[in-house]
Design a protein around this motif. Structure first.
Motif, PDB file in Angstrom:
ATOM      1  N   GLY A  12      -0.820  10.696 -14.501  1.00  0.00           N
ATOM      2  CA  GLY A  12      -1.435   9.413 -14.847  1.00  0.00           C
ATOM      3  C   GLY A  12      -0.760   8.245 -14.145  1.00  0.00           C
ATOM      4  N   ASP A  13       0.567   8.286 -14.063  1.00  0.00           N
ATOM      5  CA  ASP A  13       1.300   7.236 -13.347  1.00  0.00           C
ATOM      6  C   ASP A  13       0.948   7.249 -11.865  1.00  0.00           C
ATOM      7  N   TYR A  14       0.852   8.436 -11.296  1.00  0.00           N
ATOM      8  CA  TYR A  14       0.514   8.561  -9.879  1.00  0.00           C
ATOM      9  C   TYR A  14      -0.878   7.990  -9.613  1.00  0.00           C
ATOM     10  N   ILE A  15      -1.822   8.347 -10.448  1.00  0.00           N
ATOM     11  CA  ILE A  15      -3.195   7.853 -10.283  1.00  0.00           C
ATOM     12  C   ILE A  15      -3.242   6.337 -10.432  1.00  0.00           C
ATOM     13  N   ARG A  16      -2.503   5.783 -11.381  1.00  0.00           N
ATOM     14  CA  ARG A  16      -2.463   4.333 -11.572  1.00  0.00           C
ATOM     15  C   ARG A  16      -1.903   3.647 -10.328  1.00  0.00           C
ATOM     16  N   HIS A  17      -0.861   4.222  -9.735  1.00  0.00           N
ATOM     17  CA  HIS A  17      -0.279   3.638  -8.523  1.00  0.00           C
ATOM     18  C   HIS A  17      -1.213   3.783  -7.319  1.00  0.00           C
ATOM     19  N   LEU A  18      -1.957   4.881  -7.267  1.00  0.00           N
ATOM     20  CA  LEU A  18      -2.962   5.008  -6.209  1.00  0.00           C
ATOM     21  C   LEU A  18      -4.027   3.928  -6.349  1.00  0.00           C
ATOM     22  N   SER A  19      -4.385   3.628  -7.577  1.00  0.00           N
ATOM     23  CA  SER A  19      -5.365   2.572  -7.829  1.00  0.00           C
ATOM     24  C   SER A  19      -4.822   1.214  -7.380  1.00  0.00           C
ATOM     25  N   MET A  20      -3.545   0.961  -7.648  1.00  0.00           N
ATOM     26  CA  MET A  20      -2.930  -0.299  -7.208  1.00  0.00           C
ATOM     27  C   MET A  20      -2.876  -0.366  -5.683  1.00  0.00           C
ATOM     28  N   ILE A  71       0.828  -1.211   0.000  1.00  0.00           N
ATOM     29  CA  ILE A  71       0.000   0.000   0.000  1.00  0.00           C
ATOM     30  C   ILE A  71       0.865   1.265   0.000  1.00  0.00           C
ATOM     31  N   PRO A  72       1.680   1.496   1.027  1.00  0.00           N
ATOM     32  CA  PRO A  72       2.491   2.722   0.999  1.00  0.00           C
ATOM     33  C   PRO A  72       3.559   2.705  -0.098  1.00  0.00           C
ATOM     34  N   ALA A  73       4.061   1.516  -0.439  1.00  0.00           N
ATOM     35  CA  ALA A  73       5.082   1.442  -1.483  1.00  0.00           C
ATOM     36  C   ALA A  73       4.536   1.922  -2.822  1.00  0.00           C
ATOM     37  N   ASN A  74       3.321   1.525  -3.160  1.00  0.00           N
ATOM     38  CA  ASN A  74       2.723   1.976  -4.417  1.00  0.00           C
ATOM     39  C   ASN A  74       2.446   3.471  -4.402  1.00  0.00           C
TER      40      ASN A  74
END
Length: 75
Positions: free
Chosen positions: A41-49, A27-30
């Motif tokens: 977009g990359d940040y949002i994708r990682h928040l989704s993960m 969770i925090p790593a992503n």
């Protein structure tokens, strides 16, 4: 989560214990990995993960409760 899983039966060391620990760390790593990217977009994708890992962790903890693996009494 590491302290919590230390209370589980030793037979779960490669099962629920491992899955819970990995999901909790993910969770925090992503979130941090996504924040370190240069594109929104990359940040949002990682928040989704990270959110997916959170849901996975919640599910594992519900299973733990149903299996009665934790003694949550104070004292």
């Amino acid at each position: 989560m590491y302290q919590l899983t230390s209370q589980f039966p030793k037979t779960e060391i490669y099962g629920l214990s491992s899955q819970i620990q990995r999901a909790a760390v993910s969770i925090p790593a992503n979130i941090v990995e996504g924040k370190g990217r240069n594109h929104l977009g990359d940040y949002i994708r990682h928040l989704s993960m990270a959110n997916g890992s959170l849901k996975e962790l919640e599910t594992h903890l519900m299973i733990v409760g149903r299996l009665g693996y934790l003694n949550l009494s104070s004292g």
